[in-house]
Design an enzyme around this catalytic site. Structure first.
Site, PDB file in Angstrom:
ATOM      1  CD  GLN A  40      -2.933  -1.105   2.304  1.00 39.74           C
ATOM      2  OE1 GLN A  40      -2.678  -1.790   3.280  1.00 39.74           O
ATOM      3  NE2 GLN A  40      -4.018  -0.352   2.244  1.00 39.74           N
ATOM      4  NE  ARG A  94      -0.222  -4.807  11.204  1.00 41.00           N
ATOM      5  CZ  ARG A  94      -1.357  -5.180  10.653  1.00 41.00           C
ATOM      6  NH1 ARG A  94      -2.445  -4.450  10.789  1.00 41.00           N
ATOM      7  NH2 ARG A  94      -1.419  -6.293   9.935  1.00 41.00           N
ATOM      8  CG  HIS A 139      -0.861  -6.339   5.148  1.00 42.25           C
ATOM      9  ND1 HIS A 139      -0.977  -5.709   6.358  1.00 42.25           N
ATOM     10  CD2 HIS A 139      -1.965  -5.988   4.452  1.00 42.25           C
ATOM     11  CE1 HIS A 139      -2.090  -4.991   6.399  1.00 42.25           C
ATOM     12  NE2 HIS A 139      -2.711  -5.146   5.236  1.00 42.25           N
ATOM     13  CG  ASN A 183      -3.682  -7.618   7.756  1.00 44.54           C
ATOM     14  OD1 ASN A 183      -3.802  -7.070   8.843  1.00 44.54           O
ATOM     15  ND2 ASN A 183      -4.439  -7.291   6.707  1.00 44.54           N
ATOM     16  CD  GLU A 184      -7.827  -7.035   7.556  1.00 43.56           C
ATOM     17  OE1 GLU A 184      -8.096  -6.061   8.259  1.00 43.56           O
ATOM     18  OE2 GLU A 184      -7.991  -7.074   6.307  1.00 43.56           O
ATOM     19  CG  ASN A 324      -6.618  -5.411  11.567  1.00 42.87           C
ATOM     20  OD1 ASN A 324      -5.793  -5.158  12.450  1.00 42.87           O
ATOM     21  ND2 ASN A 324      -6.258  -5.744  10.341  1.00 42.87           N
ATOM     22  CE1 TYR A 326     -10.086   0.534   9.755  1.00 39.78           C
ATOM     23  CE2 TYR A 326      -9.972  -1.861   9.787  1.00 39.78           C
ATOM     24  CZ  TYR A 326      -9.363  -0.639   9.592  1.00 39.78           C
ATOM     25  OH  TYR A 326      -8.043  -0.580   9.240  1.00 39.78           O
ATOM     26  CD  GLU A 394      -5.406  -2.870   9.365  1.00 42.26           C
ATOM     27  OE1 GLU A 394      -6.537  -2.563   8.886  1.00 42.26           O
ATOM     28  OE2 GLU A 394      -4.591  -3.588   8.759  1.00 42.26           O
ATOM     29  CD1 TRP A 438      -6.061   1.974   7.505  1.00 36.18           C
ATOM     30  CD2 TRP A 438      -4.305   0.710   8.063  1.00 36.18           C
ATOM     31  NE1 TRP A 438      -5.478   1.565   6.340  1.00 36.18           N
ATOM     32  CE2 TRP A 438      -4.394   0.777   6.658  1.00 36.18           C
ATOM     33  CE3 TRP A 438      -3.260  -0.018   8.634  1.00 36.18           C
ATOM     34  CZ2 TRP A 438      -3.481   0.134   5.822  1.00 36.18           C
ATOM     35  CZ3 TRP A 438      -2.369  -0.662   7.804  1.00 36.18           C
ATOM     36  CH2 TRP A 438      -2.481  -0.589   6.415  1.00 36.18           C
ATOM     37  CD  GLU A 445      -6.981   1.745   2.579  1.00 41.50           C
ATOM     38  OE1 GLU A 445      -7.573   0.642   2.547  1.00 41.50           O
ATOM     39  OE2 GLU A 445      -6.171   2.049   3.466  1.00 41.50           O
ATOM     40  CD1 TRP A 446      -6.561  -2.827   1.015  1.00 41.95           C
ATOM     41  CD2 TRP A 446      -5.041  -3.806  -0.292  1.00 41.95           C
ATOM     42  NE1 TRP A 446      -5.479  -3.162   1.798  1.00 41.95           N
ATOM     43  CE2 TRP A 446      -4.534  -3.759   1.024  1.00 41.95           C
ATOM     44  CE3 TRP A 446      -4.242  -4.377  -1.297  1.00 41.95           C
ATOM     45  CZ2 TRP A 446      -3.277  -4.263   1.368  1.00 41.95           C
ATOM     46  CZ3 TRP A 446      -2.984  -4.879  -0.946  1.00 41.95           C
ATOM     47  CH2 TRP A 446      -2.520  -4.827   0.363  1.00 41.95           C
TER      48      TRP A 446
END
Length: 488
Positions: A40, A94, A139, A183-184, A324, A326, A394, A438, A445-446
């Site tokens: 990213q 991180r 990641h 990650n995730e 993480n 949100y 995050e 984050w 952003e992907w």
């Protein structure tokens, strides 16, 4: 805890009162940080011997509107990144390692020394400025040569990742105390190997996401054991994994809706974290998958079981949990299965979820601002997993406005979510050791540069990728300095 007790517990906890802003200082050993990931921010996608990863491949061959070819250009501007971190006063940063930058083919037979030196330089710059690295080994950026061999669907992935992780521990472990393996996993597996929304874009609903998940947790265990046997005594660090989880709130006090919320949580935590704690999937998930698979005519569950040896190998391989978080959803039981033959993660969960229109909306459809969900999730983790050490890896707010430097809504998000973290520690006794916002700066952003999470604005139209401090950075700087949630 039996299932009836779980439902009673959730029903009681649903009534938790949302408290006023908690401005008490955080514990003395609590850490504040910010995060990013390699693809990213780094750019330099094919410089200095770096190999191709699955995001390079997909964004180039399928003509995506945006690529990570330059991103924030942190490969060349890492000292500017560290200067921003120093300005914020954070305790830790991180970031993730690019597997393809270190190992262009994915295998350890060819180590890219330029990539090694980049990360050594970054880590040294951090340490020289009093900032601890919190390093994610994977990641989302699988080397394309490994993906060509099946990626997570190849059982050999466990060895491939173990070799890569061991190299990371050898190269950087003397200066890195806390490691995150993946990650995730839910996003990696469900969206990468199930519904095909992100690279490698494999449509394998009903099978692929579970095959991916099994090899992923086994690969984590392999890395943990390598660290435990070869490096822990000397380096004295810890190894965890990051799970992304929404909070799922029952939309009524009916037993079936409380049960649906618990099932939704178990299909996150019971697939990826529980195996690393006690060696197997959640019984809720196993029973539901076995029932659905049988109804669909399969001879065995689509959720492949672990062997006894694998269960023993995985059990107890988490030193801490990375979270993480949100947002929050309301969850209810389905009145009937809309399509009993349907396969895939979202169909297998068998719940319906939604977010009320009157909840504050962030810069992405999924991102509703629901601070109390953070506290409830942390309390659930404590009760479910015997109060593990948690590092929030995050948490952040997105907007999609260009050049928005006066980002008061991000400040409000940080303030209220952190207040709920403080409540979870003080009132609920949750073992939260650190908070990682984050993100440090706007980044890739992907698929888009239009979604902004950063404390610093990045001008992606400038060849210099000029960084500018936002109002939220000034606010977070005060939080870190005072170690408390402060009014503006």
């Amino acid at each position: 805890m039996n299932i009836a007790a779980v439902f009673f517990h959730l029903a009681a906890f649903t009534l938790l009162k949302v408290t006023a802003l908690n401005t008490k200082p955080f514990p003395k050993d609590f850490k504040f940080g910010v995060g990013t990931s390699s693809f990213q921010i780094e750019g330099a996608w094919n410089e200095d011997g770096k190999g191709e990863n699955i995001w390079d491949y997909i964004t180039h061959t399928r003509h995506w509107n945006y690529t990570g070819d330059v991103a924030c250009d942190s490969y060349h501007k890492y000292k500017e990144d560290v200067a921003m971190l120093k300005e914020l006063g954070v305790n830790h940063y991180r970031f993730s390692l690019s597997w393809s930058r270190l190992l262009p083919t994915g295998f350890t037979n060819k180590v890219n020394e330029a990539g090694v030196q980049y990360y050594k330089n970054l880590i040294k710059e951090l340490k020289d400025n009093g900032i601890e690295p919190l390093v994610t080994i994977y990641h989302w950026d699988m080397p394309q040569p490994l993906q060509d061999l099946g990626g997570f669907l190849n059982d050999n992935f466990v060895d491939w990742f173990g070799d890569y992780a061991e190299l990371c521990f050898e190269l950087f472990g003397d200066d890195v105390s806390n490691w995150l393996t993946f990650n995730e996993p839910g996003i990696v597996c469900v969206f990468g190997y199930g519904v095909a929304w992100i690279p490698p874009n494999i449509l394998g609903q009903g099978f692929g996401e579970y095959m991916c998940g099994k090899n992923l947790v086994l690969a984590h265990a392999r890395a943990w054991h390598i660290y435990d046997t070869k490096f822990r005594a000397k380096q004295k660090g810890s190894v965890g994994m990051v799970t992304v989880s929404d909070w799922y709130e029952p939309n009524s006090n009916k037993t079936e809706d409380i049960q649906a919320a618990e099932v939704a949580l178990q299909f996150v935590w019971g697939l990826y974290i529980k195996p690393l704690i006690d060696g197997d999937y959640s019984s809720v998930v196993k029973e539901q998958m076995a029932r659905r698979s049988k109804q669909q005519g399969f001879k065995r569950s689509r959720l492949t079981e672990f062997t006894k040896e694998q269960q023993t190998y995985m059990s107890g391989t988490l030193d801490f949990i990375g979270l993480n978080h949100y947002t929050t959803y309301l969850v209810g039981a389905q009145e009937s299965d809309p399509d009993p033959s349907a396969m895939g993660y979202f169909q297998d969960v068998e719940v319906w979820r939604y977010q009320p229109d009157d909840w504050e909306q962030g810069g992405q459809d999924f991102l509703k601002v629901v601070p109390w969900g953070m506290r409830k999730l942390l309390k659930w983790m404590k009760d479910t997993f015997n109060n593990p050490k948690i590092i929030i890896t995050e948490n952040g707010f997105s907007d999609n406005k260009q050049n928005l430097l006066d980002d008061d809504r991000r400040i409000n998000y940080i303030k209220n979510y952190l207040s709920n973290v403080r409540d979870a520690i003080e009132i609920d006794g949750v073992n939260v050791a650190a908070y990682t916002l984050w993100s440090l700066m706007d980044n890739y952003e992907w698929g888009s540069y239009d979604v902004k999470y950063g404390l610093y604005h990045v001008d992606f139209n400038s060849p210099n990728r000029t960084r500018t401090m936002k109002k939220s950075a000034e606010y977070y700087k005060k939080v870190v300095a005072t170690r408390s949630v402060v009014e503006e």
